[in-house]
Design a protein around this motif. Structure first.
Motif, PDB file in Angstrom:
ATOM      1  N   LEU A  64      -2.958 -16.004 -11.100  1.00 17.63           N
ATOM      2  CA  LEU A  64      -2.414 -16.013 -12.629  1.00 17.63           C
ATOM      3  C   LEU A  64      -3.744 -16.198 -13.526  1.00 17.63           C
ATOM      4  CD1 LEU A  64       0.831 -17.703 -12.580  1.00 17.63           C
ATOM      5  CD2 LEU A  64       0.520 -15.295 -12.611  1.00 17.63           C
ATOM      6  N   ALA A  65      -4.501 -17.283 -13.048  1.00 21.07           N
ATOM      7  CA  ALA A  65      -5.693 -17.892 -14.010  1.00 21.07           C
ATOM      8  C   ALA A  65      -6.584 -16.471 -14.242  1.00 21.07           C
ATOM      9  CB  ALA A  65      -6.373 -18.790 -13.611  1.00 21.07           C
ATOM     10  N   VAL A  66      -7.094 -16.229 -13.170  1.00 19.52           N
ATOM     11  CA  VAL A  66      -8.121 -15.003 -13.144  1.00 19.52           C
ATOM     12  C   VAL A  66      -7.745 -13.546 -13.674  1.00 19.52           C
ATOM     13  CG1 VAL A  66      -9.576 -13.527 -11.559  1.00 19.52           C
ATOM     14  CG2 VAL A  66      -9.497 -16.092 -11.061  1.00 19.52           C
ATOM     15  N   SER A  67      -6.393 -13.202 -13.181  1.00 23.63           N
ATOM     16  CA  SER A  67      -6.042 -11.875 -13.290  1.00 23.63           C
ATOM     17  C   SER A  67      -5.383 -11.650 -14.788  1.00 23.63           C
ATOM     18  CB  SER A  67      -4.883 -11.294 -12.395  1.00 23.63           C
ATOM     19  OG  SER A  67      -5.357 -11.448 -11.015  1.00 23.63           O
ATOM     20  N   SER A  68      -4.790 -12.839 -15.345  1.00 14.72           N
ATOM     21  CA  SER A  68      -4.430 -12.817 -16.453  1.00 14.72           C
ATOM     22  C   SER A  68      -5.570 -12.909 -17.678  1.00 14.72           C
ATOM     23  CB  SER A  68      -3.739 -13.951 -17.273  1.00 14.72           C
ATOM     24  OG  SER A  68      -4.205 -15.414 -16.924  1.00 14.72           O
ATOM     25  N   LEU A  69      -6.799 -13.391 -17.239  1.00 12.12           N
ATOM     26  CA  LEU A  69      -8.112 -13.438 -18.135  1.00 12.12           C
ATOM     27  C   LEU A  69      -8.565 -11.913 -18.123  1.00 12.12           C
ATOM     28  CD1 LEU A  69      -9.578 -16.732 -17.067  1.00 12.12           C
ATOM     29  CD2 LEU A  69      -9.090 -16.021 -19.329  1.00 12.12           C
ATOM     30  N   ALA A  70      -8.475 -11.291 -16.936  1.00 10.73           N
ATOM     31  CA  ALA A  70      -9.016 -10.086 -16.750  1.00 10.73           C
ATOM     32  C   ALA A  70      -8.154  -8.971 -17.681  1.00 10.73           C
ATOM     33  CB  ALA A  70      -9.160  -9.578 -15.220  1.00 10.73           C
ATOM     34  N   GLY A  71      -6.937  -9.228 -17.682  1.00  5.33           N
ATOM     35  CA  GLY A  71      -6.022  -8.430 -18.262  1.00  5.33           C
ATOM     36  C   GLY A  71      -6.092  -8.518 -19.749  1.00  5.33           C
ATOM     37  N   TYR A  72      -6.147  -9.807 -20.211  1.00  2.30           N
ATOM     38  CA  TYR A  72      -6.315  -9.970 -21.335  1.00  2.30           C
ATOM     39  C   TYR A  72      -7.677  -9.388 -21.962  1.00  2.30           C
ATOM     40  CZ  TYR A  72      -7.174 -12.787 -25.711  1.00  2.30           C
ATOM     41  OH  TYR A  72      -7.430 -13.216 -26.816  1.00  2.30           O
ATOM     42  N   GLY A  73      -8.766  -9.538 -21.171  1.00  2.03           N
ATOM     43  CA  GLY A  73     -10.349  -8.930 -21.631  1.00  2.03           C
ATOM     44  C   GLY A  73     -10.008  -7.479 -21.599  1.00  2.03           C
ATOM     45  N   PHE A  74      -9.316  -6.987 -20.691  1.00  9.24           N
ATOM     46  CA  PHE A  74      -9.383  -5.473 -20.604  1.00  9.24           C
ATOM     47  C   PHE A  74      -8.544  -4.890 -21.790  1.00  9.24           C
ATOM     48  CE2 PHE A  74     -10.546  -5.315 -15.992  1.00  9.24           C
ATOM     49  CZ  PHE A  74     -11.540  -4.268 -16.019  1.00  9.24           C
ATOM     50  N   GLU A  75      -7.538  -5.632 -22.475  1.00  5.01           N
ATOM     51  CA  GLU A  75      -7.079  -5.154 -23.687  1.00  5.01           C
ATOM     52  C   GLU A  75      -7.428  -5.346 -24.962  1.00  5.01           C
ATOM     53  OE1 GLU A  75      -4.397  -2.935 -25.638  1.00  5.01           O
ATOM     54  OE2 GLU A  75      -4.788  -2.674 -23.625  1.00  5.01           O
ATOM     55  N   PHE A 130      -3.307  -5.323 -13.881  1.00  3.64           N
ATOM     56  CA  PHE A 130      -2.681  -4.025 -14.627  1.00  3.64           C
ATOM     57  C   PHE A 130      -1.639  -4.536 -15.422  1.00  3.64           C
ATOM     58  CE2 PHE A 130       0.459  -0.791 -14.273  1.00  3.64           C
ATOM     59  CZ  PHE A 130      -0.109   0.164 -15.177  1.00  3.64           C
ATOM     60  N   TYR A 131      -0.839  -5.268 -14.735  1.00  4.10           N
ATOM     61  CA  TYR A 131       0.456  -5.814 -15.328  1.00  4.10           C
ATOM     62  C   TYR A 131       0.191  -6.663 -16.509  1.00  4.10           C
ATOM     63  CZ  TYR A 131       4.568  -8.570 -15.644  1.00  4.10           C
ATOM     64  OH  TYR A 131       5.739  -9.370 -16.205  1.00  4.10           O
ATOM     65  N   PHE A 132      -0.715  -7.599 -16.276  1.00  8.69           N
ATOM     66  CA  PHE A 132      -1.078  -8.420 -17.712  1.00  8.69           C
ATOM     67  C   PHE A 132      -1.697  -7.410 -18.904  1.00  8.69           C
ATOM     68  CE2 PHE A 132      -0.401 -12.296 -15.020  1.00  8.69           C
ATOM     69  CZ  PHE A 132      -0.097 -13.181 -16.259  1.00  8.69           C
ATOM     70  N   ARG A 133      -2.501  -6.537 -18.344  1.00 10.97           N
ATOM     71  CA  ARG A 133      -3.004  -5.747 -19.325  1.00 10.97           C
ATOM     72  C   ARG A 133      -2.116  -5.007 -20.027  1.00 10.97           C
ATOM     73  NH1 ARG A 133      -7.170  -0.365 -19.421  1.00 10.97           N
ATOM     74  NH2 ARG A 133      -7.405  -0.514 -21.740  1.00 10.97           N
ATOM     75  N   PHE A 154      11.985 -13.791 -15.672  1.00  8.17           N
ATOM     76  CA  PHE A 154      11.460 -12.561 -15.169  1.00  8.17           C
ATOM     77  C   PHE A 154      12.013 -11.330 -15.578  1.00  8.17           C
ATOM     78  CE2 PHE A 154      12.249  -9.412 -11.596  1.00  8.17           C
ATOM     79  CZ  PHE A 154      10.964  -9.337 -11.213  1.00  8.17           C
ATOM     80  N   VAL A 155      13.162 -11.267 -15.944  1.00  5.93           N
ATOM     81  CA  VAL A 155      13.727 -10.115 -16.757  1.00  5.93           C
ATOM     82  C   VAL A 155      13.073  -9.719 -17.825  1.00  5.93           C
ATOM     83  CG1 VAL A 155      15.825  -9.004 -17.636  1.00  5.93           C
ATOM     84  CG2 VAL A 155      15.980 -10.376 -15.390  1.00  5.93           C
ATOM     85  N   GLN A 156      12.972 -10.838 -18.538  1.00 13.64           N
ATOM     86  CA  GLN A 156      12.081 -10.564 -20.039  1.00 13.64           C
ATOM     87  C   GLN A 156      10.665 -10.127 -19.903  1.00 13.64           C
ATOM     88  OE1 GLN A 156      12.521 -14.406 -21.769  1.00 13.64           O
ATOM     89  NE2 GLN A 156      14.673 -14.053 -22.438  1.00 13.64           N
ATOM     90  N   GLY A 157      10.031 -10.666 -18.660  1.00 11.00           N
ATOM     91  CA  GLY A 157       8.728 -10.221 -18.598  1.00 11.00           C
ATOM     92  C   GLY A 157       8.438  -9.005 -18.071  1.00 11.00           C
ATOM     93  N   MET A 158       9.516  -8.461 -17.195  1.00  7.95           N
ATOM     94  CA  MET A 158       9.401  -7.125 -16.713  1.00  7.95           C
ATOM     95  C   MET A 158       9.763  -6.034 -17.732  1.00  7.95           C
ATOM     96  SD  MET A 158       8.111  -7.538 -13.540  1.00  7.95           S
ATOM     97  CE  MET A 158       8.355  -5.880 -13.142  1.00  7.95           C
ATOM     98  N   LEU A 159      10.581  -6.338 -18.691  1.00  9.10           N
ATOM     99  CA  LEU A 159      11.003  -5.565 -19.827  1.00  9.10           C
ATOM    100  C   LEU A 159       9.988  -5.568 -20.902  1.00  9.10           C
ATOM    101  CD1 LEU A 159      14.738  -6.311 -20.129  1.00  9.10           C
ATOM    102  CD2 LEU A 159      13.559  -4.343 -19.044  1.00  9.10           C
ATOM    103  N   GLY A 160       8.911  -6.436 -20.852  1.00  5.23           N
ATOM    104  CA  GLY A 160       7.679  -6.527 -21.587  1.00  5.23           C
ATOM    105  C   GLY A 160       8.018  -7.328 -22.944  1.00  5.23           C
ATOM    106  N   ALA A 161       9.188  -8.237 -22.891  1.00 10.21           N
ATOM    107  CA  ALA A 161       9.635  -9.161 -24.004  1.00 10.21           C
ATOM    108  C   ALA A 161       8.628 -10.216 -24.372  1.00 10.21           C
ATOM    109  CB  ALA A 161      10.917  -9.768 -23.794  1.00 10.21           C
ATOM    110  N   VAL A 162       8.271 -10.194 -25.680  1.00  6.70           N
ATOM    111  CA  VAL A 162       7.330 -11.161 -26.010  1.00  6.70           C
ATOM    112  C   VAL A 162       7.897 -12.200 -27.357  1.00  6.70           C
ATOM    113  CG1 VAL A 162       5.041 -11.762 -27.126  1.00  6.70           C
ATOM    114  CG2 VAL A 162       5.273  -9.625 -25.727  1.00  6.70           C
ATOM    115  N   LYS A 163       7.829 -13.616 -26.979  1.00  3.75           N
ATOM    116  CA  LYS A 163       8.638 -14.421 -27.997  1.00  3.75           C
ATOM    117  C   LYS A 163       7.384 -15.525 -28.385  1.00  3.75           C
ATOM    118  CE  LYS A 163      13.142 -14.312 -26.001  1.00  3.75           C
ATOM    119  NZ  LYS A 163      14.361 -15.311 -25.553  1.00  3.75           N
TER     120      LYS A 163
END
Length: 270
Positions: A83-94, A151-154, A261-270
């Motif tokens: 989660l730490a490495v992949s979220s950082l990578a996804g954030y950086g790519f976007e 890819f998911y985090f991006r 999980f459902v909110q995350g898969m649907l792309g919900a942001v709060k």
């Protein structure tokens, strides 16, 4: 009105049927854990009285504390690091734009088409030369940078409000502070969904631990269940009981985080 009611009834019937088909294997497995091996082979589908005996036999064959401890250690560390490495990578790519960004990302996606079977031998050679064989690090290290989670985090970061980031910059926050104090709380549903995916993958991982973990002290629960099934006369009651116990951690995590999980898969942001 009647047509709408008929459609709704048909929908509920189909959903109920699909739910039963999905849950039935676990129900059969839980019932089988209470029966003798002979009853399971004959297809008995009812509660038995052999649960305590099966549990005692399982304890006699398997050090459950050590095995579950190994599995939890690998799964938790793998989940946190991924989660730490992949979220950082996804954030950086976007967030950070450059000329080669899309080409690098497309190259990463291309690597998804390579089957793990083609990587096992060179990966094993690399781990052996690093003298990490038969260690938990050998299991955890190859899973940290998950291309799918990147890819998911991006994709999830595309829904991250740019106004929040701009406001944080105006307030004087540095990029790492924006990531920790703005991005993480905002994307908590995305992290919850990714936690379930990564933890389940790490907990159920079988092939790579089978290759690199070679001593009984380091075995995980999936390897132990596989060893139980390989016996000359397998005790199916013990096997099903071990499988039920191995399934419980992932079920608990899913039920605790199911809404996020459902909110995350649907792309919900709060």
């Amino acid at each position: 009105m009647n047509m709408a009611l008929l459609r709704r009834s048909a929908t509920y019937v189909l959903l109920s049927l699909a739910a039963f088909i999905s849950v039935f294997p676990f129900i059969w497995m839980a019932l089988g854990a209470t029966n003798k091996s002979n009853d399971i082979v004959t297809g008995r589908l009812s509660l038995g009285s052999n649960l305590l005996v099966n549990f005692q036999n399982l304890l006699a064959q398997v050090d459950l504390v050590r095995v579950f401890g190994n599995s939890f250690l690998i799964a938790i560390i793998s989940t946190l690091l991924t989660l730490a490495v992949s979220s950082l990578a996804g954030y950086g790519f976007e967030i950070f734009r450059s000329r080669v960004r899309e080409r690098v990302f497309q190259l990463l996606l291309l690597f998804l088409s390579i089957p793990f079977a083609a990587l096992m031998v060179p990966l094993f050679v690399l781990i052996s030369r690093a003298q990490l064989n038969n260690t938990f690090i050998a299991v955890i290290l190859p899973t940290i940078a998950s291309i799918f989670i990147i890819f998911y985090f991006r994709q999830a970061t595309k829904a991250f409000p740019g106004d929040l980031r701009d406001a944080a910059r105006v307030d004087g926050l540095k990029e790492w502070q924006i990531f920790l104090f703005v991005y993480l709380p905002t994307m908590r549903s995305t992290y919850a969904a990714a936690t379930i995916i990564v933890f389940m993958g790490a907990w159920n991982n079988y092939l790579w631990p089978l290759i690199v973990l070679q001593t009984p002290e380091n075995k995980t629960i999936t390897l132990v269940i596989s060893a139980l099934t390989a016996a000359y006369t397998p005790d199916y009651g013990v096997i099903l009981l071990a499988t039920v116990l191995a399934t419980l951690p992932t079920l608990i995590i899913f039920f605790v985080l199911q809404r996020q999980f459902v909110q995350g898969m649907l792309g919900a942001v709060k």
